[in-house]
Scaffold this motif. Sequence first.
Motif, mmCIF file in Angstrom:
data_model
loop_
_atom_site.group_PDB
_atom_site.id
_atom_site.type_symbol
_atom_site.label_atom_id
_atom_site.label_comp_id
_atom_site.label_asym_id
_atom_site.label_seq_id
_atom_site.Cartn_x
_atom_site.Cartn_y
_atom_site.Cartn_z
ATOM 1 N N GLU A 174 -6.398 21.391 -47.180
ATOM 2 C CA GLU A 174 -5.322 21.377 -48.170
ATOM 3 C C GLU A 174 -5.017 22.802 -48.619
ATOM 4 O O GLU A 174 -5.921 23.616 -48.801
ATOM 5 N N LEU A 175 -3.734 23.089 -48.780
ATOM 6 C CA LEU A 175 -3.296 24.389 -49.278
ATOM 7 C C LEU A 175 -2.053 24.189 -50.132
ATOM 8 O O LEU A 175 -1.071 23.602 -49.667
ATOM 9 N N ASP A 176 -2.117 24.637 -51.381
ATOM 10 C CA ASP A 176 -0.991 24.541 -52.317
ATOM 11 C C ASP A 176 -0.452 23.116 -52.430
ATOM 12 O O ASP A 176 0.763 22.887 -52.453
ATOM 13 N N GLY A 177 -1.373 22.150 -52.477
ATOM 14 C CA GLY A 177 -0.982 20.764 -52.681
ATOM 15 C C GLY A 177 -0.455 20.063 -51.444
ATOM 16 O O GLY A 177 -0.029 18.901 -51.531
ATOM 17 N N GLN A 178 -0.456 20.713 -50.310
ATOM 18 C CA GLN A 178 0.015 20.100 -49.070
ATOM 19 C C GLN A 178 -1.146 19.929 -48.094
ATOM 20 O O GLN A 178 -2.122 20.688 -48.116
ATOM 21 N N THR A 179 -1.016 18.938 -47.226
ATOM 22 C CA THR A 179 -2.079 18.607 -46.273
ATOM 23 C C THR A 179 -1.758 19.211 -44.913
ATOM 24 O O THR A 179 -0.642 19.062 -44.405
ATOM 25 N N TYR A 180 -2.754 19.876 -44.329
ATOM 26 C CA TYR A 180 -2.595 20.501 -43.021
ATOM 27 C C TYR A 180 -3.514 19.817 -42.009
ATOM 28 O O TYR A 180 -4.661 19.472 -42.316
ATOM 29 N N GLY A 181 -2.988 19.657 -40.812
ATOM 30 C CA GLY A 181 -3.782 19.136 -39.710
ATOM 31 C C GLY A 181 -3.632 20.043 -38.505
ATOM 32 O O GLY A 181 -2.503 20.385 -38.132
ATOM 33 N N VAL A 182 -4.740 20.457 -37.923
ATOM 34 C CA VAL A 182 -4.716 21.341 -36.752
ATOM 35 C C VAL A 182 -5.633 20.746 -35.689
ATOM 36 O O VAL A 182 -6.790 20.436 -35.959
ATOM 37 N N LEU A 183 -5.095 20.593 -34.496
ATOM 38 C CA LEU A 183 -5.910 20.106 -33.378
ATOM 39 C C LEU A 183 -5.781 21.098 -32.233
ATOM 40 O O LEU A 183 -4.677 21.375 -31.753
ATOM 41 N N SER A 184 -6.904 21.631 -31.797
ATOM 42 C CA SER A 184 -6.900 22.636 -30.731
ATOM 43 C C SER A 184 -7.789 22.185 -29.579
ATOM 44 O O SER A 184 -8.696 21.363 -29.736
ATOM 45 N N ASP A 185 -7.506 22.749 -28.430
ATOM 46 C CA ASP A 185 -8.261 22.439 -27.219
ATOM 47 C C ASP A 185 -8.422 23.739 -26.441
ATOM 48 O O ASP A 185 -7.441 24.322 -25.985
ATOM 49 N N VAL A 186 -9.658 24.208 -26.304
ATOM 50 C CA VAL A 186 -9.890 25.463 -25.591
ATOM 51 C C VAL A 186 -10.179 25.171 -24.126
ATOM 52 O O VAL A 186 -10.606 24.076 -23.760
ATOM 53 N N SER A 187 -9.931 26.153 -23.281
ATOM 54 C CA SER A 187 -10.188 25.987 -21.856
ATOM 55 C C SER A 187 -11.684 25.868 -21.598
ATOM 56 O O SER A 187 -12.507 26.427 -22.313
ATOM 57 N N CYS A 301 -3.387 14.219 -30.312
ATOM 58 C CA CYS A 301 -4.528 14.004 -29.417
ATOM 59 C C CYS A 301 -4.536 15.066 -28.335
ATOM 60 O O CYS A 301 -3.509 15.668 -28.011
ATOM 61 N N THR A 302 -5.707 15.329 -27.787
ATOM 62 C CA THR A 302 -5.852 16.334 -26.736
ATOM 63 C C THR A 302 -5.613 15.701 -25.370
ATOM 64 O O THR A 302 -5.540 14.477 -25.235
ATOM 65 N N ASP A 303 -5.517 16.544 -24.344
ATOM 66 C CA ASP A 303 -5.227 16.017 -23.015
ATOM 67 C C ASP A 303 -6.384 15.212 -22.436
ATOM 68 O O ASP A 303 -6.203 14.494 -21.453
ATOM 69 N N GLY A 304 -7.561 15.304 -23.052
ATOM 70 C CA GLY A 304 -8.664 14.459 -22.602
ATOM 71 C C GLY A 304 -8.346 12.988 -22.781
ATOM 72 O O GLY A 304 -8.847 12.132 -22.038
ATOM 73 N N VAL A 305 -7.503 12.662 -23.763
ATOM 74 C CA VAL A 305 -7.094 11.272 -24.002
ATOM 75 C C VAL A 305 -6.106 10.823 -22.933
ATOM 76 O O VAL A 305 -6.303 9.799 -22.275
#
Length: 361
Positions: A174-187, A301-305
């Motif tokens: 959460e930042l400044d009252g807003q919700t953040y979502g981050v999904l990453s996939d490394v090689s 979702c990541t490419d594994g799915v």
Amino acid sequence: MTNGRYKKILDGMPQGVFVFDDKLRVKFTNAAFRRSLFNTIYKQGTLAQVLGCKETGKCGEGAFCGNCVFLRVMRSAVEQGTEQEETFYTTAVHNGRTDKLSMRIRVLPIEGKGKLFLGLTDGTYQTEMEREMLSAQQMQRRLLPAGKSMGGITYAYTYIPKYGVGGDLPEVYELDGQTYGVLSDVSGKGISAGMLSAFLKAAFDKKQPDLALALSALNAKFNELNQDERSYITVSAVRMDKNAGKLRYAVAGHNVPILLKNNDGIHEIESPAPPISNWMPDFAYAERELSFEKGDILVMCTDGVTECTNIAGEQFGIERVESVLLQSTSAEDFIAKIKAALSVYCGGEYSDDITAVAFDL
């Protein structure tokens, strides 16, 4: 060279080493042997002592001593006066988890007329690596989201690494009252991927409200690592303003689009952009906006799915993810359904890390 200097050299070897006499009494065990599968404090003593054997009675004469691979190989070496070798399979319990391990025992005479014998245990070092892997798993799991709600928005996720330590990293904050979502996939996969995901955890600026600027800054930091062209990171990042009903997003090469379930069905959010890499070091990422309504479900979702394959080699695909989403009533319901669908489709055997995050908007 004195015996003490010999022992110092053997003690520093990563391979398990033990020395015994023709009476099968162990004269020396090195550090790798003691802290490995046997977890013993004994540098010398009976075989039962150094192995931590629970058999009662005299060592070698108990009811189960006939099943002891160490005893069998050692006796054979003493009786025949020649090198002996055998591989066996066992289990070891570390932090409540039972691991299957293989170990090769090799014994050879080291002193005239077979008075002393040297034993080597290939696999002891592998056990140490298993412990290191468990530590890495525990460290990585501490990087995962802890709760089920952030900024008034509930969410759910699944994370199944291919090799215990994975390259996928879901983040919710959460930042400044807003919700953040981050999904990453490394090689890559395994330890190397886990190390790169740890870099990502530290390098992504969670105090930057503009997702495009955050991705551009991450790209610059990644280029400072001087990785080769085979290393890269794909990222999907979203910022959810529940009060305004607005969703802002930025994507860096993530080949699975963000999915939004509205009253009128599925929206695939497209945003072509290269991954975080040294391919285009000065690329400027863009942030875009989309409205949402109460009851919508956002999925990443990541490419594994999507690339999970069945026995015929057919991929699960984005269409099946969308089908599961259309049948879901909440973020938690979607995660439960997608896990079940993947397990059935792929038979529980995954070729890549499996990660999906869903938000109730």
